[in-house]
Design an enzyme around this catalytic site. Structure first.
Site, PDB file in Angstrom:
ATOM      1  N   SER A 189      38.954  42.447  35.737  1.00  0.00           N
ATOM      2  CA  SER A 189      38.487  41.257  34.771  1.00  0.00           C
ATOM      3  C   SER A 189      38.506  42.099  33.332  1.00  0.00           C
ATOM      4  O   SER A 189      38.376  43.414  33.240  1.00  0.00           O
ATOM      5  CB  SER A 189      37.074  40.935  35.082  1.00  0.00           C
ATOM      6  N   TYR A 202      28.355  43.466  37.099  1.00  0.00           N
ATOM      7  CA  TYR A 202      29.812  42.859  37.349  1.00  0.00           C
ATOM      8  C   TYR A 202      30.718  43.863  36.541  1.00  0.00           C
ATOM      9  O   TYR A 202      31.744  44.009  37.109  1.00  0.00           O
ATOM     10  CB  TYR A 202      29.655  41.503  36.979  1.00  0.00           C
TER      11      TYR A 202
HETATM   12  P1  NAD Z   1      35.867  31.423  42.195  1.00  0.00           P
HETATM   13  O1  NAD Z   1      34.468  31.058  42.345  1.00  0.00           O
HETATM   14  O2  NAD Z   1      36.824  30.299  42.554  1.00  0.00           O
HETATM   15  O3  NAD Z   1      36.371  32.447  43.273  1.00  0.00           O
HETATM   16  C1  NAD Z   1      35.409  33.657  43.650  1.00  0.00           C
HETATM   17  C2  NAD Z   1      35.444  33.425  45.354  1.00  0.00           C
HETATM   18  O4  NAD Z   1      34.762  34.387  45.655  1.00  0.00           O
HETATM   19  C3  NAD Z   1      34.489  32.345  46.020  1.00  0.00           C
HETATM   20  O5  NAD Z   1      35.417  31.164  46.131  1.00  0.00           O
HETATM   21  C4  NAD Z   1      34.045  32.844  47.254  1.00  0.00           C
HETATM   22  O6  NAD Z   1      34.950  32.214  48.449  1.00  0.00           O
HETATM   23  C5  NAD Z   1      34.391  34.489  47.098  1.00  0.00           C
HETATM   24  N1  NAD Z   1      33.252  34.951  47.750  1.00  0.00           N
HETATM   25  C6  NAD Z   1      31.894  35.402  46.797  1.00  0.00           C
HETATM   26  N2  NAD Z   1      31.113  36.009  47.400  1.00  0.00           N
HETATM   27  C7  NAD Z   1      31.723  36.110  48.943  1.00  0.00           C
HETATM   28  C8  NAD Z   1      31.132  36.902  49.802  1.00  0.00           C
HETATM   29  N3  NAD Z   1      29.897  37.532  49.876  1.00  0.00           N
HETATM   30  N4  NAD Z   1      31.960  36.846  50.930  1.00  0.00           N
HETATM   31  C9  NAD Z   1      33.356  36.198  51.020  1.00  0.00           C
HETATM   32  N5  NAD Z   1      33.648  35.565  49.909  1.00  0.00           N
HETATM   33  C10 NAD Z   1      32.922  35.637  48.736  1.00  0.00           C
HETATM   34  O7  NAD Z   1      36.215  31.842  40.912  1.00  0.00           O
HETATM   35  P2  NAD Z   1      37.484  32.786  40.455  1.00  0.00           P
HETATM   36  O8  NAD Z   1      37.098  32.804  38.960  1.00  0.00           O
HETATM   37  O9  NAD Z   1      38.637  32.356  40.819  1.00  0.00           O
HETATM   38  O10 NAD Z   1      37.125  34.282  40.933  1.00  0.00           O
HETATM   39  C11 NAD Z   1      38.281  34.802  41.462  1.00  0.00           C
HETATM   40  C12 NAD Z   1      38.293  36.654  40.768  1.00  0.00           C
HETATM   41  O11 NAD Z   1      38.673  36.223  39.500  1.00  0.00           O
HETATM   42  C13 NAD Z   1      37.058  37.112  40.971  1.00  0.00           C
HETATM   43  O12 NAD Z   1      37.449  38.431  41.398  1.00  0.00           O
HETATM   44  C14 NAD Z   1      36.523  37.075  39.624  1.00  0.00           C
HETATM   45  O13 NAD Z   1      35.675  38.083  39.216  1.00  0.00           O
HETATM   46  C15 NAD Z   1      37.802  37.203  38.701  1.00  0.00           C
HETATM   47  N6  NAD Z   1      37.659  36.763  37.516  1.00  0.00           N
HETATM   48  C16 NAD Z   1      37.363  35.484  37.031  1.00  0.00           C
HETATM   49  C17 NAD Z   1      37.386  35.018  35.732  1.00  0.00           C
HETATM   50  C18 NAD Z   1      36.643  33.746  35.174  1.00  0.00           C
HETATM   51  O14 NAD Z   1      36.659  33.469  34.081  1.00  0.00           O
HETATM   52  N7  NAD Z   1      36.820  32.841  36.219  1.00  0.00           N
HETATM   53  C19 NAD Z   1      37.457  35.950  34.683  1.00  0.00           C
HETATM   54  C20 NAD Z   1      38.075  37.380  35.248  1.00  0.00           C
HETATM   55  C21 NAD Z   1      37.913  37.622  36.453  1.00  0.00           C
END
Ligand code: NAD
Ligand code: MG
Length: 300
Positions: A189, A202
């Site tokens: 991120s 985080y």
């Molecule tokens: P998202 O909510 O769709 O995906 C996150 C997923 O993490 C969830 O769907 C869930 O299945 C999984 N998760 C959380 N806790 C868990 C656990 N204990 N066991 C199993 N699964 C678990 O959101 P996203 O934004 O697609 O996130 C995906 C990645 O992208 C993450 O690493 C997040 O940090 C990163 N990210 C997101 C953003 C943003 O703005 N959305 C920005 C930078 C990085």
């Protein structure tokens, strides 16, 4: 495999804030999110880059992970996805799209904070598909807190268990199965590069991910296994609307501060995972943390 012409997705201009002032309950279902994230890759043209490969994607039910699962399938890979049991409805939807692309989808619900679950995910993937070529450690927990005092030890540990320890356990379990040409991809991120005022725990996990990726890449280069990270800025997924520390009003304006004045859609991020997974595209690239920040140039 479905051709682009068969894809149901039509190119739609990504929406800009303000969005509806909404709040989701964690972990946040994409089925409940408005507007719907774009994950199908309407403008994406597959080229059989991952034919015959098998990928395991954590957090593959929704958001970035869902789009990665769908693009991997369109590139010819079979896909196993992990998610929390309460996200079954999202996982089913991802699976439907993987199968529409003509590939197999294995659904593996389970809580990644349990190291045994991480080991089981790899084992079940290999049992079902006979191999593992691409590991995408993508799941994360995020919960904003205005001050350090408000981060409990339990919360700190949960964030690290989900974002960092699970990655370690997954990689360790995957290693006996990975071969020359295999690829490990971790979702980082922008917070791991810049820090983020209300995301102390985080951001720290994302910094740890970046260092792990660089160290592991050096460690595995002789074995022909590449390790890279994707570090997005704001992306329209359930993660932030479901963050208890982000108010509905703030959610409505999510991503407004990027140069594009909007968050990325998942299918604007997922092609980077195809790039890192595909030896034809990135055979000489390892230990890289790729920022995708919508025009922010300070990152490298
Ligand atoms: P998202 O909510 O769709 O995906 C996150 C997923 O993490 C969830 O769907 C869930 O299945 C999984 N998760 C959380 N806790 C868990 C656990 N204990 N066991 C199993 N699964 C678990 O959101 P996203 O934004 O697609 O996130 C995906 C990645 O992208 C993450 O690493 C997040 O940090 C990163 N990210 C997101 C953003 C943003 O703005 N959305 C920005 C930078 C990085
Ligand atoms: Mg989800």
């Amino acid at each position: 495999m479905a051709s682009h012409a068969e894809s149901s997705a039509a190119a739609v201009e990504p929406p800009k804030p303000p969005f509806p002032a909404m709040k989701l309950d964690q972990p946040g279902l994409e089925a409940d999110l408005e507007p719907k994230p774009q994950f199908e890759g309407a403008q994406y043209r597959p080229a059989e880059k991952l034919n015959g490969k098998v990928a395991l994607i954590t957090g593959g039910d929704s958001g970035i992970g869902r789009s990665v699962a769908v693009l991997f399938a369109r590139e010819g890979a079979d896909v196993a996805i992990n998610y929390l049991p309460e996200e079954q409805v999202d996982a089913d939807e991802t699976c439907r799209h993987v199968e529409t692309a003509g590939r197999r989808c294995l659904l593996l619900p389970g809580d990644l904070t349990d190291p045994q679950v991480c080991a089981d995910l790899v084992e079940q993937t290999v049992n079902q598909f006979g191999q593992l070529d691409v590991l995408v450690s993508n799941a994360a927990h995020q919960s904003r807190k205005p001050s350090l005092e408000e981060i409990t030890t339990e919360e700190w540990n949960r964030t690290f268990a989900t974002n960092v320890h699970a990655m370690f356990h997954l990689v360790k379990a995957a290693m006996p199965h990975l071969k020359r040409g295999s690829s490990i991809i971790v979702t980082s991120s922008e917070t791991g590069l810049f820090g983020s005022e209300q995301l102390l725990d985080y951001s720290s996990t994302k910094g740890a991910i970046n260092a792990f990726v660089k160290a592991l890449a050096q460690n595995l280069v002789e074995q022909g296994i590449r390790v890279n990270a994707v570090a997005p800025g704001p992306v329209w997924t359930p993660l932030n609307p479901a963050d208890p520390g982000l108010s509905p009003e703030k959610t409505a304006h999510f991503g407004e501060k990027t140069k594009f004045k909007r968050p990325a859609q998942p299918d604007e991020i997922a092609p980077a995972y195809v790039f890192f997974a595909s030896s034809g595209d990135s055979a000489f690239i390892t230990g890289h943390v790729l920022p995708i920040l919508g025009g922010e140039t300070a990152s490298g």
